[in-house]
Design a protein around this motif. Structure first.
Motif, PDB file in Angstrom:
ATOM      1  N   GLU A   1     118.083 -11.383 -28.252  1.00 22.17           N
ATOM      2  CA  GLU A   1     118.186 -10.761 -27.182  1.00 22.17           C
ATOM      3  C   GLU A   1     118.805 -11.354 -25.936  1.00 22.17           C
ATOM      4  O   GLU A   1     118.068 -11.961 -25.341  1.00 22.17           O
ATOM      5  CB  GLU A   1     116.717 -10.297 -26.737  1.00 22.17           C
ATOM      6  CG  GLU A   1     116.031  -9.650 -27.959  1.00 22.17           C
ATOM      7  CD  GLU A   1     114.868  -8.597 -27.525  1.00 22.17           C
ATOM      8  OE1 GLU A   1     113.869  -8.916 -26.781  1.00 22.17           O
ATOM      9  OE2 GLU A   1     114.818  -7.584 -28.394  1.00 22.17           O
TER      10      GLU A   1
ATOM     11  N   TYR B   1     115.827  -5.603 -20.865  1.00 15.71           N
ATOM     12  CA  TYR B   1     115.426  -5.887 -22.048  1.00 15.71           C
ATOM     13  C   TYR B   1     114.662  -4.841 -22.771  1.00 15.71           C
ATOM     14  O   TYR B   1     114.847  -4.723 -23.857  1.00 15.71           O
ATOM     15  CB  TYR B   1     114.583  -7.304 -21.900  1.00 15.71           C
ATOM     16  CG  TYR B   1     113.385  -7.304 -22.625  1.00 15.71           C
ATOM     17  CD1 TYR B   1     113.599  -7.524 -23.899  1.00 15.71           C
ATOM     18  CD2 TYR B   1     112.219  -7.170 -21.858  1.00 15.71           C
ATOM     19  CE1 TYR B   1     112.136  -7.286 -24.790  1.00 15.71           C
ATOM     20  CE2 TYR B   1     110.854  -7.050 -22.514  1.00 15.71           C
ATOM     21  CZ  TYR B   1     110.911  -6.932 -24.061  1.00 15.71           C
ATOM     22  OH  TYR B   1     109.920  -6.676 -24.723  1.00 15.71           O
TER      23      TYR B   1
ATOM     24  N   ARG C   1     110.851  -7.774 -37.041  1.00 12.86           N
ATOM     25  CA  ARG C   1     111.734  -8.800 -36.491  1.00 12.86           C
ATOM     26  C   ARG C   1     111.097  -9.888 -35.649  1.00 12.86           C
ATOM     27  O   ARG C   1     110.091  -9.804 -35.046  1.00 12.86           O
ATOM     28  CB  ARG C   1     112.814  -7.910 -35.680  1.00 12.86           C
ATOM     29  CG  ARG C   1     112.441  -7.469 -34.339  1.00 12.86           C
ATOM     30  CD  ARG C   1     111.247  -6.740 -34.066  1.00 12.86           C
ATOM     31  NE  ARG C   1     111.170  -6.081 -32.804  1.00 12.86           N
ATOM     32  CZ  ARG C   1     110.915  -6.879 -31.582  1.00 12.86           C
ATOM     33  NH1 ARG C   1     110.387  -7.686 -31.398  1.00 12.86           N
ATOM     34  NH2 ARG C   1     110.581  -5.898 -30.618  1.00 12.86           N
TER      35      ARG C   1
ATOM     36  N   SER D   1     115.647  -3.333 -26.150  1.00 10.48           N
ATOM     37  CA  SER D   1     114.731  -3.722 -27.383  1.00 10.48           C
ATOM     38  C   SER D   1     114.132  -2.401 -28.061  1.00 10.48           C
ATOM     39  O   SER D   1     114.144  -2.052 -29.215  1.00 10.48           O
ATOM     40  CB  SER D   1     113.782  -4.637 -26.862  1.00 10.48           C
ATOM     41  OG  SER D   1     112.713  -5.031 -27.696  1.00 10.48           O
TER      42      SER D   1
ATOM     43  N   ARG E   1     104.635  -9.699 -31.853  1.00 10.66           N
ATOM     44  CA  ARG E   1     105.084 -10.331 -30.766  1.00 10.66           C
ATOM     45  C   ARG E   1     104.072 -10.895 -29.868  1.00 10.66           C
ATOM     46  O   ARG E   1     102.748 -10.232 -30.240  1.00 10.66           O
ATOM     47  CB  ARG E   1     106.248  -9.539 -30.001  1.00 10.66           C
ATOM     48  CG  ARG E   1     105.495  -8.602 -29.319  1.00 10.66           C
ATOM     49  CD  ARG E   1     106.692  -7.620 -28.442  1.00 10.66           C
ATOM     50  NE  ARG E   1     106.025  -6.598 -27.865  1.00 10.66           N
ATOM     51  CZ  ARG E   1     106.589  -5.479 -27.345  1.00 10.66           C
ATOM     52  NH1 ARG E   1     108.073  -5.414 -27.209  1.00 10.66           N
ATOM     53  NH2 ARG E   1     106.240  -4.611 -26.641  1.00 10.66           N
TER      54      ARG E   1
ATOM     55  N   LEU F   1     103.538  -9.613 -23.964  1.00 12.26           N
ATOM     56  CA  LEU F   1     104.430  -8.541 -23.798  1.00 12.26           C
ATOM     57  C   LEU F   1     103.818  -7.173 -24.120  1.00 12.26           C
ATOM     58  O   LEU F   1     104.275  -6.182 -23.905  1.00 12.26           O
ATOM     59  CB  LEU F   1     105.552  -8.600 -25.130  1.00 12.26           C
ATOM     60  CG  LEU F   1     106.623  -9.906 -24.761  1.00 12.26           C
ATOM     61  CD1 LEU F   1     107.509 -10.137 -25.961  1.00 12.26           C
ATOM     62  CD2 LEU F   1     107.546  -9.704 -23.431  1.00 12.26           C
TER      63      LEU F   1
ATOM     64  N   ALA G   1     112.670 -11.759 -32.237  1.00 12.21           N
ATOM     65  CA  ALA G   1     113.589 -11.531 -31.180  1.00 12.21           C
ATOM     66  C   ALA G   1     113.646 -12.290 -30.042  1.00 12.21           C
ATOM     67  O   ALA G   1     113.400 -11.957 -28.782  1.00 12.21           O
ATOM     68  CB  ALA G   1     113.434  -9.851 -30.826  1.00 12.21           C
ATOM     69  N   PRO G   2     114.209 -13.520 -30.247  1.00 10.31           N
ATOM     70  CA  PRO G   2     114.092 -14.382 -29.210  1.00 10.31           C
ATOM     71  C   PRO G   2     115.100 -14.236 -28.215  1.00 10.31           C
ATOM     72  O   PRO G   2     116.061 -13.504 -28.668  1.00 10.31           O
ATOM     73  CB  PRO G   2     114.227 -15.938 -29.802  1.00 10.31           C
ATOM     74  CG  PRO G   2     114.989 -15.376 -31.002  1.00 10.31           C
ATOM     75  CD  PRO G   2     114.530 -14.134 -31.568  1.00 10.31           C
ATOM     76  N   SER G   3     115.003 -14.872 -26.827  1.00 11.33           N
ATOM     77  CA  SER G   3     116.123 -14.398 -25.892  1.00 11.33           C
ATOM     78  C   SER G   3     116.585 -16.013 -26.037  1.00 11.33           C
ATOM     79  O   SER G   3     115.894 -16.862 -25.552  1.00 11.33           O
ATOM     80  CB  SER G   3     115.389 -14.178 -24.483  1.00 11.33           C
ATOM     81  OG  SER G   3     114.976 -12.834 -24.743  1.00 11.33           O
TER      82      SER G   3
ATOM     83  N   LYS H   1     109.524 -21.510 -21.737  1.00  7.28           N
ATOM     84  CA  LYS H   1     110.755 -21.944 -22.339  1.00  7.28           C
ATOM     85  C   LYS H   1     111.154 -23.428 -21.831  1.00  7.28           C
ATOM     86  O   LYS H   1     111.871 -24.311 -22.550  1.00  7.28           O
ATOM     87  CB  LYS H   1     111.788 -21.113 -21.844  1.00  7.28           C
ATOM     88  CG  LYS H   1     112.023 -19.861 -22.675  1.00  7.28           C
ATOM     89  CD  LYS H   1     113.014 -19.804 -23.633  1.00  7.28           C
ATOM     90  CE  LYS H   1     112.809 -18.415 -24.454  1.00  7.28           C
ATOM     91  NZ  LYS H   1     112.626 -17.225 -23.998  1.00  7.28           N
TER      92      LYS H   1
HETATM   93  N1  GLU Z   1     112.956 -11.377 -26.228  1.00  7.54           N
HETATM   94  C1  GLU Z   1     111.749 -11.377 -25.877  1.00  7.54           C
HETATM   95  C2  GLU Z   1     111.274 -12.917 -25.807  1.00  7.54           C
HETATM   96  O1  GLU Z   1     111.794 -13.563 -25.986  1.00  7.54           O
HETATM   97  C3  GLU Z   1     110.754 -10.767 -27.089  1.00  7.54           C
HETATM   98  C4  GLU Z   1     110.979  -9.368 -27.070  1.00  7.54           C
HETATM   99  C5  GLU Z   1     110.162  -8.542 -28.211  1.00  7.54           C
HETATM  100  O2  GLU Z   1     109.554  -9.196 -29.035  1.00  7.54           O
HETATM  101  O3  GLU Z   1     109.969  -7.386 -28.183  1.00  7.54           O
HETATM  102  O4  GLU Z   1     110.252 -12.737 -25.116  1.00  7.54           O
END
Ligand code: GLU
Length: 278
Positions: free
Chosen positions: A42, A193, A6, A197, A211, A215, A8-10, A252
């Protein structure tokens, strides 16, 4: 096993080159394996996430040529469900309410903890029982109790270039470097988060989490939570970060590297692929 990953952007800002790299890499790895690529927003941070950022991200990903399997999953639709999941942990005495402010935490940490890489909560409220929870309290995981409840220390497998191999989560290190993390934020019933997640990765049957390297340090917390909730642990692949010319990782607010800016300047999707080294 179906390869399912996946992006998974915020949606708290524009999609920049670093995100584009992450999305393209996850997409390409899934397609190369004959697998699936999912898109998840997210967006539990209701103060910072905005629908127009989400729309822009979707538009940029589509422009890049990415297609995802199934509908977009939005975490903000599931906040009540995530919170309900916390109840069994409270029942096992693994949570406690916390009323400390960021300033309290900083003050408690200032002298004795110098040299610790990031602020590990000093445990000021650890003695408190869930029955004492007051409106406005956050909920924290009692990490030592959680590790005791698990017995065997958990491990995870990483395939990314920086940390490839099996990582055993060491108790002493976890207590010194992670500590009692906040699972539900102060004031609102919003889960952290890394908890949302971890639930979603299990719910969506994610086999590979692909990712950014930034992270990697969250992974042990997520793996501990997976074990506590009886969820499977996916394989992890933390990729290199796209940096600016000074070696700083893109953020960002780095609008100069927003995909929308490159688009406006006439770049093509293959140009973006080249820029991120794909
Ligand atoms: N939402 C997180 C972000 O934008 C990514 C989380 C993930 O990929 O587990 O940094």
């Amino acid at each position: 096993m179906t390869f399912r990953t996946r992006f998974a952007p915020s949606p708290t800002g524009p999609l920049h080159l670093g995100h584009a790299y992450s999305a393209l890499l996850a997409h390409d790895m899934a397609r190369a394996a004959g697998g699936e690529f999912l898109l998840r927003m997210e967006d539990t941070d209701l103060d910072r996430c905005r629908p127009d950022w989400e729309a822009q991200i979707v538009d940029d990903l589509t422009w890049l040529g990415l297609r995802w399997d199934g509908p977009i999953h939005r975490q903000s639709d599931k906040i009540a469900a995530y919170n309900a999941q916390l109840e069994p942990l409270a029942g096992r005495d693994l949570l406690y309410p916390c009323s400390c402010s960021r300033a309290d935490i900083r003050a408690a940490l200032s002298a004795p903890q110098e040299g610790v890489a990031f602020a590990v909560y000093p445990g000021t409220c650890r003695h408190r029982a869930m029955a004492d929870r007051r409106p406005g309290d956050a909920l924290r995981l009692n990490l030592a109790a959680a590790l005791d409840a698990l017995g065997t220390p958990p491990h995870f497998t990483e395939t990314g270039p920086g940390h490839a191999g099996t990582h055993q989560i060491d108790r002493t290190m976890a207590l010194a470097q992670i500590g009692d993390v906040v699972l539900s934020r102060k004031g609102e019933d919003i889960v952290a988060y890394f908890l949302a997640s971890a639930f979603d990765d299990a719910d969506q049957g994610i086999s590979h989490v692909i990712r950014g390297e930034d992270l990697f340090d969250f992974t042990p917390v997520q793996v501990i939570l997976q074990r506590l909730f009886g969820l499977p642990t996916p394989l992890y692949h933390h990729h290199r970060l796209i940096r600016d010319e000074n070696g700083k990782r893109l953020a960002k607010r780095d609008d100069a590297r927003a995909i929308s800016k490159y688009r406006a300047d006439g770049a093509t999707p293959p140009d973006i692929r080249r820029m991120v080294g794909l």
